[in-house]
Design a protein around this motif. Sequence first.
Motif, PDB file in Angstrom:
ATOM      1  N   UNK A 180      15.593  26.153 -57.259  1.00 53.97           N
ATOM      2  CA  UNK A 180      15.772  27.309 -56.320  1.00 53.97           C
ATOM      3  C   UNK A 180      16.386  28.602 -56.956  1.00 53.97           C
ATOM      4  N   UNK A 181      16.210  29.714 -56.373  1.00 58.27           N
ATOM      5  CA  UNK A 181      16.944  31.035 -56.833  1.00 58.27           C
ATOM      6  C   UNK A 181      18.183  30.964 -56.003  1.00 58.27           C
ATOM      7  N   UNK A 182      19.110  31.606 -56.451  1.00 56.08           N
ATOM      8  CA  UNK A 182      20.149  31.865 -55.894  1.00 56.08           C
ATOM      9  C   UNK A 182      20.046  32.360 -54.638  1.00 56.08           C
ATOM     10  N   UNK A 183      19.136  33.241 -54.281  1.00 56.21           N
ATOM     11  CA  UNK A 183      18.830  34.025 -52.872  1.00 56.21           C
ATOM     12  C   UNK A 183      18.480  33.109 -52.111  1.00 56.21           C
ATOM     13  N   UNK A 184      17.790  31.901 -52.500  1.00 56.25           N
ATOM     14  CA  UNK A 184      17.105  31.095 -51.600  1.00 56.25           C
ATOM     15  C   UNK A 184      18.001  29.898 -51.145  1.00 56.25           C
ATOM     16  N   UNK A 185      19.154  29.844 -52.065  1.00 54.04           N
ATOM     17  CA  UNK A 185      19.844  28.629 -51.970  1.00 54.04           C
ATOM     18  C   UNK A 185      20.701  28.525 -50.515  1.00 54.04           C
ATOM     19  N   UNK A 186      21.193  29.516 -49.920  1.00 53.93           N
ATOM     20  CA  UNK A 186      21.834  29.213 -48.515  1.00 53.93           C
ATOM     21  C   UNK A 186      20.901  28.696 -47.516  1.00 53.93           C
ATOM     22  N   UNK A 187      19.910  29.293 -47.520  1.00 52.71           N
ATOM     23  CA  UNK A 187      18.709  28.864 -46.515  1.00 52.71           C
ATOM     24  C   UNK A 187      18.451  27.490 -46.799  1.00 52.71           C
ATOM     25  N   UNK A 188      18.406  27.085 -47.851  1.00 51.19           N
ATOM     26  CA  UNK A 188      18.120  25.681 -48.344  1.00 51.19           C
ATOM     27  C   UNK A 188      19.217  24.764 -47.823  1.00 51.19           C
TER      28      UNK A 188
END
Length: 565
Positions: free
Chosen positions: A31-39
């Motif tokens: 994952x990218x850092x940006x995608x991580x919270x939603x994940x």
Amino acid sequence: MYLLASRTGNGEILVTALDAAGAPTAPAERLTQLDFPAFVAAREPAGPRWVWDDTSRWSPALLAAGIRVRRCHDLRLCHAILRGSELTRASELAGRAPGRWDRAAALEAAVPQGATLFDLASGDDEPADDDTMAEFLRQFQAVASCPEPGRLRLLLAAESVGALIAAEMHFAGLPWRTDIHDRLLTAELGPRVAHGTRPERLEQLAGRIRDELDDQVFNLDSQQELLKALQRSGLMATSTRAWELKKLEHPVIEPLLEYKKLARLLSANGWYWMDTWIVDGRFHPEYVPGAATTGRWGASGGGPLQLPRQVRGAVVADEGWKLVVADAAQLEPRILAALSADTAMAAAGRDTDLYAGIVASGVVETRDQAKVAMLGAMYGATTGESGRLLPRLARAYPRALGLTEAAARAGERGDIVTTRLGRSSPRPGESWQATQAQAYDPAATDGDERRARSQARDWGRFTRNFVVQGSAAEWALCWMAEVRRELWSLRGTEAPDRPAAFAATPHLVFFLHDEVIVHTPVALAGEVEQIITRAAATAGRLLFGDFPVDFLLTAATVDSYAEAK
DNA sequence: CGACCCTGCGCG
DNA sequence: AAAGCGCGCAGGGTCG
């Protein structure tokens, strides 16, 4: 079950799902850092335990995105516990050479500071993807193969949830009214003046002190110059400590003590402090789990653990909200009673102030005596009133006092001691060992022996206290974890104007060793108080099972922290 | 000038 | 050396 997250060298995040035995159940996801919270938000409902290197590095981005995780395993904090624990001393993890998991968090987190960039660039601080996994497996193994894995499992879970709470409290902040703080300072010191100059009230006191000492030029804020000025006036002072000055008879003493008190208020929690640390009506210090070797937390950024009573009036709940302030009454003696299974001491604290209970049992005459004697037992007092009262305490509570004595003897030998859940004291350092060895040398002088004995007793007082303070810290972690878990279930009534989901419902905003503050909407304050009270009993059972010991709280629902005693 | 030590004091 | 533990911070003082 476990979701292990690690950063790759190029700033991406790898997440690997592991089963209860620590074996991967699927290929890692990238994952990218940006995608991580939603994940994280998407996976959280399944109740995973997130495994990562350092909660203080992973939490901020999640909290900023309005996401909290229920459970985690903080590898850095857990590593420190397992490295030192008596219970895992035979593990592979304990036997390894010190490595990146032993280094201070500060060093690892210091990338933006610049000073350590060189170290980072030349070293291997950015973990290889498998390093995080390997460390987790080593920890997993160390726990699984130890004699009483249940104790350590509870400790590691408590320590890790503590790290989540620390990050959440930092994020939410303690409600702080700068207008009230300013009024309070003005009342004590006089109107605000520029940083570095003396407010009116301090200036007046300084004038009186100069007149009394008949010296118009010396620097009042220099201990050395002040001491000399006192001595020139014929005062037999050997230091400038307040308690020592109090013993002296001289007209300068009263204004001097007042000056010191107010100068302290100004420098420690004055206007400059307020400008530096209060942002948008909130105080956001950093809490540092496991900062003390005993497991107690440390903190930084405005000295939150030293918040003087003088300024607590500025801690005020928001409009329509309340503060629930609760502290554990006589926590350490109760912990000692339970640790040693001293039923008589536990009985003294049943449903009542434990010190009053000791008086009621006829052991000593006054509450003050009971308190000073107990503190003496836990800290290792030998002289004074405390020392004199100890034999009476020892007769009444032989098991409790036996435990503290045994812990002291272990330390004097250079042995380690271990808390209820399995945190062990460090071993004394090389110079300690050398001093002890020297005393056994045939050529040792009286001085050598005296030094060695004194140093051994010092370490004995440390280990004596370690067992109690450390176990109390474990109780407090369990208490707070339970409070957090129960508060979580009160969601569903969020105030819409709140920045993040969890700060819209009752949440922890302060922790001080044996005391917590929850900020809550008025309507839920009663329920919050019950939650905190129930949590104390639950923590007691988690640590001590069925042993009949009470953990009493004093809890108050207030608008201002100053109203809670 | 920064880095460090010492003193004193706030909290539990 | 405040009789007796654990911390953090500010300010002065010293050193390189």
